[in-house]
Scaffold this active site. Structure first.
Site, mmCIF file in Angstrom:
data_model
loop_
_atom_site.group_PDB
_atom_site.id
_atom_site.type_symbol
_atom_site.label_atom_id
_atom_site.label_comp_id
_atom_site.label_asym_id
_atom_site.label_seq_id
_atom_site.Cartn_x
_atom_site.Cartn_y
_atom_site.Cartn_z
ATOM 1 N N VAL A 142 56.961 34.655 7.125
ATOM 2 C CA VAL A 142 56.450 35.177 8.394
ATOM 3 C C VAL A 142 57.388 34.865 9.548
ATOM 4 O O VAL A 142 57.707 35.743 10.360
ATOM 5 C CB VAL A 142 55.027 34.609 8.652
ATOM 6 N N THR A 172 50.247 27.055 6.021
ATOM 7 C CA THR A 172 48.907 26.454 6.040
ATOM 8 C C THR A 172 48.316 26.585 4.635
ATOM 9 O O THR A 172 47.395 27.362 4.413
ATOM 10 C CB THR A 172 47.990 27.159 7.070
ATOM 11 N N LYS A 176 41.481 37.116 11.535
ATOM 12 C CA LYS A 176 42.452 37.037 10.434
ATOM 13 C C LYS A 176 41.763 36.678 9.101
ATOM 14 O O LYS A 176 41.985 37.312 8.076
ATOM 15 C CB LYS A 176 43.533 36.001 10.788
ATOM 16 N N CYS A 232 48.537 34.321 0.429
ATOM 17 C CA CYS A 232 47.511 34.364 1.484
ATOM 18 C C CYS A 232 46.071 34.469 0.988
ATOM 19 O O CYS A 232 45.251 33.605 1.276
ATOM 20 C CB CYS A 232 47.801 35.519 2.438
ATOM 21 N N ARG A 245 53.754 32.436 -5.313
ATOM 22 C CA ARG A 245 52.608 31.602 -4.966
ATOM 23 C C ARG A 245 51.305 32.237 -5.480
ATOM 24 O O ARG A 245 50.995 33.372 -5.175
ATOM 25 C CB ARG A 245 52.551 31.372 -3.446
HETATM 26 N N1 LIG Z 1 53.476 35.247 3.697
HETATM 27 C C1 LIG Z 1 52.711 36.210 4.194
HETATM 28 O O1 LIG Z 1 52.684 37.346 3.713
HETATM 29 C C2 LIG Z 1 51.834 35.932 5.392
HETATM 30 C C3 LIG Z 1 51.220 37.005 6.072
HETATM 31 C C4 LIG Z 1 50.437 36.737 7.182
HETATM 32 C C5 LIG Z 1 50.229 35.430 7.607
HETATM 33 N N2 LIG Z 1 50.803 34.401 6.910
HETATM 34 C C6 LIG Z 1 50.593 33.030 7.407
HETATM 35 O O2 LIG Z 1 51.784 32.616 8.089
HETATM 36 C C7 LIG Z 1 51.995 31.215 7.897
HETATM 37 C C8 LIG Z 1 53.376 30.981 7.314
HETATM 38 O O3 LIG Z 1 53.404 31.561 6.025
HETATM 39 P P1 LIG Z 1 54.770 31.751 5.215
HETATM 40 O O4 LIG Z 1 54.441 32.526 4.001
HETATM 41 O O5 LIG Z 1 55.807 32.236 6.134
HETATM 42 O O6 LIG Z 1 55.073 30.218 4.835
HETATM 43 P P2 LIG Z 1 56.429 29.620 4.216
HETATM 44 O O7 LIG Z 1 56.010 28.457 3.419
HETATM 45 O O8 LIG Z 1 57.238 30.710 3.602
HETATM 46 O O9 LIG Z 1 57.247 29.120 5.508
HETATM 47 C C9 LIG Z 1 56.869 28.038 6.296
HETATM 48 C C10 LIG Z 1 58.151 27.391 6.811
HETATM 49 O O10 LIG Z 1 57.810 26.427 7.811
HETATM 50 C C11 LIG Z 1 58.731 25.346 7.698
HETATM 51 N N3 LIG Z 1 58.174 24.197 8.428
HETATM 52 C C12 LIG Z 1 57.091 23.437 8.142
HETATM 53 N N4 LIG Z 1 56.902 22.508 9.096
HETATM 54 C C13 LIG Z 1 57.889 22.678 10.019
HETATM 55 C C14 LIG Z 1 58.220 22.039 11.235
HETATM 56 N N5 LIG Z 1 57.489 21.031 11.725
HETATM 57 N N6 LIG Z 1 59.301 22.489 11.916
HETATM 58 C C15 LIG Z 1 60.047 23.498 11.450
HETATM 59 N N7 LIG Z 1 59.769 24.153 10.302
HETATM 60 C C16 LIG Z 1 58.693 23.752 9.590
HETATM 61 C C17 LIG Z 1 58.874 25.162 6.212
HETATM 62 O O11 LIG Z 1 60.048 24.443 5.880
HETATM 63 C C18 LIG Z 1 58.918 26.613 5.726
HETATM 64 O O12 LIG Z 1 60.236 27.115 5.660
HETATM 65 C C19 LIG Z 1 50.843 30.737 7.015
HETATM 66 O O13 LIG Z 1 49.814 30.239 7.809
HETATM 67 C C20 LIG Z 1 50.395 32.004 6.317
HETATM 68 O O14 LIG Z 1 49.044 31.946 5.916
HETATM 69 C C21 LIG Z 1 51.611 34.622 5.832
#
Ligand SMILES: NC(=O)c1ccc[n+]([C@@H]2O[C@H](COP(=O)([O-])OP(=O)(O)OC[C@H]3O[C@@H](n4cnc5c(N)ncnc54)[C@H](O)[C@@H]3O)[C@@H](O)[C@H]2O)c1
Length: 467
Positions: free
Chosen positions: A11, A86, A207, A263, A331
């Site tokens: 994201v 999350t 959401k 998700c 995942r």
């Molecule tokens: N993946 C999807 O399709 C999608 C769609 C909509 C919403 N979301 C939501 O978006 C959020 C992120 O999802 P994602 O799939 O991108 O997760 P992800 O695990 O791919 O990415 C999260 C990133 O955050 C980094 N991180 C964690 N703590 C940190 C900090 N303190 N400082 C800097 N970087 C930090 C991690 O190293 C990781 O690279 C989640 O809440 C998810 O539910 C995801």
């Protein structure tokens, strides 16, 4: 505007690149130095169609930067997005908010006194209140605004979804936050993307309600598919028949092995937990979760059915590992519990996925990783199509049949027609449509390929009218 994106995962990276493409200056931050290092050298750590070009173009034009140093990104930023993970909290299924709160504390320590903090991570109702409380506690004299701006993009179509959203939800309890987030999305607003302004808590719930509804729609159709198999109906026609009703709509009505991904499973669990905490149990969502969990592993029985329930010593080829096509994300992919169940039944498993092999290697052991679909099915007693990648939609069926020890295909995505498969000499099972064979006939204890092949043909003939 100058924007900081905290968390550069699916994201954060997609949002950061798209927002930079709007013309803003974006710095993406991540704790994972290997990820930032590869981004700085022009590599994209995830597979997402079109993302590499978008990132490169914006880096080249000086609008997109990567760093591990939060202070570097926050200096002079007008807005800070939180886009960290999350996941489900181990043990109880609540959303694990430790990354969000850790990021909040880091932001609060480095924030300019008037920046707007925007939560893009999917977070339970009330998380924005806690983010605001943490920041106010650490910066009592600052002028903080915390906004909820949930993200609805789909992996595999993420750039399109970000740039052409069905809606942009802005949950703000103050005018300054609302104004800044509106300004960030102005290019989309000019393109007529609907903006929905709500309170912060309402945005947070939109959401979860959205994901839970979609997960329920899929699960409903999966149960109807099971009924179709028993009563001799065709789930694809049922799905079309109900989807043409505008009140229902055609999307998310494809029966399959159960929903997975980064998700839906965790968001459904988190919503259930939030509702229980408020003493308003969501029974329908609870049923969705439990039906879906049971289903993924149960798909292994569709394979064992072709061998009279006995898979010990059989080799099963699994085509597709990621939870959906056009991503490398493993995942909660349905392939994982399916493969574990096949192994528990004593099967040897060969696997192939066009993009997910590297991620798969971190979760799936004791399987043979193959070079392509034909390599994967070689000498296999059955092949299971788990992910509907384009390249699996037009396989050379004769070649496939000749390579397999026993031509049994279990198609969990209904991408082939039972009639065509039967004509090609396959024993074919799918979802919500009758199989082309009488399962029990396929079990041949002597494992001789020729007698098994003969049996496939014989069992398909006796199934006759059922296909
Ligand atoms: N993946 C999807 O399709 C999608 C769609 C909509 C919403 N979301 C939501 O978006 C959020 C992120 O999802 P994602 O799939 O991108 O997760 P992800 O695990 O791919 O990415 C999260 C990133 O955050 C980094 N991180 C964690 N703590 C940190 C900090 N303190 N400082 C800097 N970087 C930090 C991690 O190293 C990781 O690279 C989640 O809440 C998810 O539910 C995801």
């Amino acid at each position: 505007m100058r924007i900081a994106m905290i968390g550069t995962g699916y994201v954060g990276l997609v949002s950061g690149a798209c927002i930079a493409d709007f013309g803003h200056r974006v710095t993406c931050v991540d704790k994972d130095s290997a990820k930032i290092c590869s981004l700085k050298s022009g590599e994209i750590p995830i597979y997402e169609p079109g993302l590499k070009d978008l990132v490169q173009a914006n880096v080249h034009q000086g609008r997109l930067h990567f760093t591990t140093a939060l202070s570097e990104a926050l200096g002079g930023a007008d807005a800070v997005f939180i886009a960290v993970g999350t996941p489900s909290r181990r043990g109880d299924g609540h959303a694990d908010l430790s990354y969000v709160y850790e990021a909040t504390r880091e932001i609060a320590a480095a924030l300019s006194d008037s920046a707007v903090v925007i939560t893009k991570s999917t977070v339970p109702v009330g998380t924005g209140d806690e983010v605001e409380r943490i920041i106010r506690e650490m910066r009592p004299h600052g002028d903080v605004s915390v906004v909820s701006n949930p993200e609805f993009l789909r992996e595999g179509a993420a750039i399109h979804d970000f740039k052409h959203p069905d809606r942009i939800v802005i949950g703000a309890d103050d005018e300054r936050g609302k104004k800044i987030v509106t300004e960030i999305y102005r290019p989309l607003y000019l393109n007529q993307a609907p903006i929905l302004y709500t309170s912060r808590r309402t945005a947070e719930l939109i959401k979860y309600a959205s994901n839970a509804f979609l997960a329920t729609k899929i699960t409903f159709m999966n149960e109807i598919a099971d009924l179709c198999e028993k009563v001799g109906a065709d789930v694809q026609e049922v799905s079309r028949g109900i989807g043409l009703d505008n009140r229902i709509g055609p999307k998310f009505l494809h029966a399959g092995p159960g929903f997975g991904g980064s998700c839906f499973p965790k968001d459904v669990r988190a919503l259930i937990k939030t509702a229980q905490d408020y003493d308003v149990p969501l029974r329908i969502v609870e049923a969705t979760e439990s039906v879906n969990e049971t289903r993924k592993r149960a798909m292994a029985r569709k394979v064992s059915a072709a061998f009279a329930g006995v898979l010990r010593g059989e080799t099963v080829a699994v085509l597709g590992l990621t939870f959906k096509p056009n991503t490398d994300d493993m995942r909660e992919a349905p392939a994982i519990p399916l493969i574990t169940a096949l192994q528990d039944m004593g099967a040897r498993v060969r696997v192939y996925d066009p993009m997910g092999m590297e991620q798969a290697k971190q979760v799936l052991t004791d399987v043979t990783y193959c070079q392509g679909p034909y390599d994967c099915v070689e000498e296999a007693d059955a092949a299971v199509i788990v992910t509907e990648w384009e390249q699996f939609r037009a396989l050379e069926l004769e070649r496939l049949r000749d390579l397999m020890a026993c031509p049994v295909i279990v198609d969990l995505r209904n991408i082939y027609s039972p009639e065509a498969m039967k004509k090609q000499g396959f024993a074919y099972a799918c979802i919500g449509r009758a199989p082309t064979f009488q399962p029990v006939n396929l079990y041949v204890p002597d494992h001789s390929a020729s007698s098994r092949r003969a049996n496939v043909v014989a069992s398909s003939d006796t199934a006759g009218g059922r296909s």
